[in-house]
Design an enzyme around this catalytic site. Structure first.
Site, PDB file in Angstrom:
ATOM      1  N   HIS A 105       0.099  -1.045   0.277  1.00 46.25           N
ATOM      2  CA  HIS A 105      -0.417   0.079   0.195  1.00 46.25           C
ATOM      3  C   HIS A 105       0.691   1.215   0.156  1.00 46.25           C
ATOM      4  O   HIS A 105       0.448   2.261   0.385  1.00 46.25           O
ATOM      5  CB  HIS A 105      -0.465   0.130   1.109  1.00 46.25           C
ATOM      6  CG  HIS A 105      -2.034  -1.121   1.690  1.00 46.25           C
ATOM      7  ND1 HIS A 105      -2.811  -1.120   0.851  1.00 46.25           N
ATOM      8  CD2 HIS A 105      -1.684  -2.464   1.720  1.00 46.25           C
ATOM      9  CE1 HIS A 105      -3.134  -2.445   1.229  1.00 46.25           C
ATOM     10  NE2 HIS A 105      -2.248  -3.126   2.082  1.00 46.25           N
TER      11      HIS A 105
ATOM     12  N   SER B 292      15.546  22.112 -15.726  1.00 45.38           N
ATOM     13  CA  SER B 292      13.782  22.760 -16.319  1.00 45.38           C
ATOM     14  C   SER B 292      14.352  23.689 -16.723  1.00 45.38           C
ATOM     15  O   SER B 292      15.632  24.342 -16.540  1.00 45.38           O
ATOM     16  CB  SER B 292      12.817  22.952 -14.635  1.00 45.38           C
ATOM     17  OG  SER B 292      12.538  24.457 -15.475  1.00 45.38           O
TER      18      SER B 292
ATOM     19  N   LYS C 259      16.814  22.444 -10.657  1.00 42.15           N
ATOM     20  CA  LYS C 259      15.847  20.735 -10.934  1.00 42.15           C
ATOM     21  C   LYS C 259      16.869  19.553 -11.739  1.00 42.15           C
ATOM     22  O   LYS C 259      17.370  20.507 -12.594  1.00 42.15           O
ATOM     23  CB  LYS C 259      14.784  20.860 -12.107  1.00 42.15           C
ATOM     24  CG  LYS C 259      13.775  22.337 -11.417  1.00 42.15           C
ATOM     25  CD  LYS C 259      12.455  21.142  -9.821  1.00 42.15           C
ATOM     26  CE  LYS C 259      12.602  19.628 -10.520  1.00 42.15           C
ATOM     27  NZ  LYS C 259      10.649  20.314 -11.252  1.00 42.15           N
TER      28      LYS C 259
ATOM     29  N   GLU D 173      10.205   8.304 -16.747  1.00 42.42           N
ATOM     30  CA  GLU D 173       8.747   9.463 -17.565  1.00 42.42           C
ATOM     31  C   GLU D 173       8.599   8.914 -18.694  1.00 42.42           C
ATOM     32  O   GLU D 173       7.457   8.320 -18.717  1.00 42.42           O
ATOM     33  CB  GLU D 173       8.425  10.767 -17.252  1.00 42.42           C
ATOM     34  CG  GLU D 173       9.153  11.236 -15.687  1.00 42.42           C
ATOM     35  CD  GLU D 173       9.225  12.686 -15.580  1.00 42.42           C
ATOM     36  OE1 GLU D 173       8.310  13.342 -15.703  1.00 42.42           O
ATOM     37  OE2 GLU D 173      10.232  13.118 -15.543  1.00 42.42           O
TER      38      GLU D 173
END
Ligand code: ARG
Length: 461
Positions: free
Chosen positions: A157, A278, A284, A291
């Site tokens: 979970h 970024s 970043k 992804e």
């Protein structure tokens, strides 16, 4: 405009846009090598059977070899008017060798021709996918060997469950990619039959030798039913299904890489050469690669659903709908290969932040089950032990202490059976190493997995 090879019964030339709409050459040219190989086998068989003169077959084979060369050298001109790769190759062949080129299509149709081409293509690409999978499996095993002492929290979970070895976690992915490898093997067993010689759908009047053609092209043998031979695309669906499952595994792994490289989790760090920045936030370092793989998974599923939908309700035998099999298949092949290719070195290079994984595992009362098991060994029924430890954990949370920070006196408030040996059982290391059951997380059990994994790799590399 050049006359179509099938134009005998037509009174009007094809409408310009119809020609474009109908054509598959701009994508099926990818099959050229298999198409020519299939044609060479077919011509050779025709001459062995006395259907073509030996000299005719020799001319055709030499012509086909020249076409192959022209395509590979980039001299070949692909033309929409030629409709598909099969007609384009045949047309060029005839330009090279003259009218005898027209004899190649004896006892054959584009329906069995395209079916054999796609089967050969799939056999070839499935083999490539398998090689990439084995490479990834090897990367995972090496990573597991190199990080054998690292402890991390195991989740259910997405909540801390029990401490596990990072290597054990990695080896879970080995199992997935091993099954993927086997799935590609399995689909290849069914795909590896040769439809050539099925003709348009009903077979042929010529005394062909389908066993010979099949063996020339390294198939196990010929397909058994000519109608099925030209209408079956199960091999495409099975390939896409295996590819989808592999992408699903890559996507789950990617999701964890993304989560684990989040600042607040910080279990791993990807190397700079596998991340991007970024355009606005200077601090970043983004995990774009996992992804993208997570995103591309949708694309491969899309190909599978496209193919299942194309085939649904199609009457026997060949229908032009089936020309739509190629783009989703090619796209899925490109996607899975690129994903596997970029994923393996990313995992190989990523750094495991051992202190953080261990620190995280020490939170969340991950050894509570070990305390319960301790009580069970002292004769307490498991359900009761579970309840006692639940109370103990609630107390520890109240005191803002970890389980092993409670004193013996505090623990004994919950059970008199607890003695000071308890501290040998509720550390992270003790917890991990006591899970020595087959397939468990102890170093010994993980070593057993690694040993088996290594022999799987050695057998299949
Ligand atoms: N381009 C076609 C395909 O990809 C080849 C077979 C065409 N057969 C036909 N009878 N029109 O399916």
């Amino acid at each position: 405009m050049s006359e179509k090879p099938w134009a005998g019964r037509f009174n009007l030339p094809t409408d310009k846009f119809v020609e474009e709409f109908n054509a598959s050459i701009y994508f099926d040219k990818r099959l050229y090598k298999f198409d020519i190989k299939g044609s060479i086998a077919h011509a050779t068989m025709l001459s062995r059977q006395g259907i073509l003169e030996e000299s005719e077959a020799r001319a055709i084979v030499a012509g086909l070899e020249q076409v192959l060369e022209e395509i590979e050298n980039g001299q070949f001109e692909f033309n929409i008017a030629d409709e598909d790769i099969h007609m384009a190759v045949e047309k060029r062949l005839t330009e090279i060798v003259g009218p005898v080129g027209g004899k190649l299509h004896t006892a054959r149709s584009r329906n069995d021709q395209v079916a054999v081409d796609v089967r050969m293509y799939i056999m070839y690409e499935a083999e490539t996918v398998k090689a990439y999978l084995i490479n990834l499996a090897k990367v995972i095993v090496d990573k597991a060997v190199n990080n054998l002492g690292v402890i991390m929290p195991g989740f259910t979970h997405l909540q801390t469950g029990q401490p596990i070895l990072f290597s054990h976690y990695l080896m879970a992915y080995f199992q997935m990619f091993k099954r993927d490898f086997q799935r590609f093997n399995d689909m290849m067993i069914r795909a590896n039959y040769c439809p050539l010689g099925a003709g348009a759908l009903a077979g042929t009047t010529f005394p062909i030798d389908r066993n010979f053609t099949a063996s020339q092209l390294n198939f196990y043998g010929p397909t058994e039913n000519s109608i099925d031979s030209v209408s079956d695309r199960d091999f495409v669906i099975e390939f896409l299904s295996a590819a989808s499952i592999t992408m699903m595994h890559l996507s789950r792994f990617s999701e964890e890489i993304i989560l684990f490289s989040n600042q607040d989790v910080n279990f791993i760090s990807l190397t700079d050469d596998y991340c991007t920045g970024s355009s606005i936030m200077p601090q970043k370092k983004n995990p774009d690669i996992p992804e993208l793989i997570r995103g591309k998974t949708g694309r491969v599923y899309g190909s599978l659903v496209t193919m299942l939908t194309i085939m649904k309700g199609l009457p026997l035998a060949y229908n032009k709908d089936m020309q739509e099999d190629k783009e989703p298949l090619f796209d899925a092949v490109d996607t899975i290969l690129a994903s596997l290719k970029v994923f393996a070195p990313m995992i190989e290079k990523m750094q495991v932040l051992e202190n953080n994984t261990k620190n995280s595992a020490s939170k969340g009362y991950s050894t509570a089950t070990d305390l319960a098991d301790y009580l069970v060994r002292k004769g307490v029924p498991f359900r009761q032990a579970h309840h006692i430890v639940g109370k103990t954990v609630a107390y520890a949370i109240e005191q803002d202490k970890k389980l092993d920070e409670l004193s013996l006196d505090e623990m004994q408030m919950f059970s008199k059976l607890i003695s000071d040996d308890v501290f040998n059982y509720i550390t992270l290391e003790a917890s991990v190493n006591s899970r020595n059951s087959y397939g468990g997380t102890s170093a010994e059990s993980v070593m057993t997995q690694i040993k088996l994994a290594k022999s799987f790799i050695d057998e299949n590399i």
